[in-house]
Design a protein around this motif. Structure first.
Motif, PDB file in Angstrom:
ATOM      1  N   TYR A   4       0.843  -0.866  -0.167  1.00  0.00           N
ATOM      2  CA  TYR A   4       0.159   0.301  -0.048  1.00  0.00           C
ATOM      3  C   TYR A   4       0.680   0.851   0.062  1.00  0.00           C
ATOM      4  O   TYR A   4       1.829   0.601   0.310  1.00  0.00           O
ATOM      5  N   ARG A   9      -2.414  14.390  -1.263  1.00  0.00           N
ATOM      6  CA  ARG A   9      -3.182  14.817  -2.589  1.00  0.00           C
ATOM      7  C   ARG A   9      -2.350  15.654  -3.457  1.00  0.00           C
ATOM      8  O   ARG A   9      -1.791  17.005  -2.373  1.00  0.00           O
ATOM      9  N   ASN A  16      -4.484   9.868  -0.858  1.00  0.00           N
ATOM     10  CA  ASN A  16      -4.299   9.069  -1.812  1.00  0.00           C
ATOM     11  C   ASN A  16      -4.127   7.318  -0.873  1.00  0.00           C
ATOM     12  O   ASN A  16      -2.869   7.846  -0.479  1.00  0.00           O
ATOM     13  N   ILE A  18      -3.291   3.995  -2.223  1.00  0.00           N
ATOM     14  CA  ILE A  18      -3.414   3.361  -3.542  1.00  0.00           C
ATOM     15  C   ILE A  18      -2.365   1.545  -3.462  1.00  0.00           C
ATOM     16  O   ILE A  18      -1.668   1.203  -2.686  1.00  0.00           O
ATOM     17  N   ARG A  26      -7.839   2.950  -5.870  1.00  0.00           N
ATOM     18  CA  ARG A  26      -7.754   3.860  -5.023  1.00  0.00           C
ATOM     19  C   ARG A  26      -8.948   4.713  -3.923  1.00  0.00           C
ATOM     20  O   ARG A  26      -9.688   4.362  -4.638  1.00  0.00           O
ATOM     21  N   TRP A  28      -9.965   7.572  -0.664  1.00  0.00           N
ATOM     22  CA  TRP A  28      -9.141   9.010  -0.190  1.00  0.00           C
ATOM     23  C   TRP A  28     -10.044   9.096   1.146  1.00  0.00           C
ATOM     24  O   TRP A  28     -10.884   7.969   1.241  1.00  0.00           O
TER      25      TRP A  28
END
Length: 72
Positions: A4, A9, A16, A18, A26, A28
């Motif tokens: 991960y 951002r 984020n 990801i 993804r 937020w």
């Protein structure tokens, strides 16, 4: 093993999370700790590495999470 990445951002509104292990790729989050908590929860049965990046792209934290979920 799940990997991960927590990246800030570009619009400076949170971070984020990801990973290829996520269903949408993804997510937020407002806070870094929330993203790390979700990654640990999502990988509770797998080994995971969570890397936190700063705005310049440098790794500032690394968390390793051993899957601790056990069937009874």
């Amino acid at each position: 093993m799940h990997v991960y990445e927590v990246r800030p951002r570009k619009d400076h509104r949170g971070v984020n999370l990801i990973s290829d292990a996520l269903p949408f790729g993804r997510l937020w989050y407002v806070e870094v700790s929330s993203a790390i908590g979700y990654a640990k929860h999502r990988s509770r049965s797998h080994y995971a590495v969570i890397r936190v990046f700063d705005a310049a792209g440098n790794v500032i934290e690394t968390h390793e999470h051993a899957g601790d979920f056990k069937e009874w």
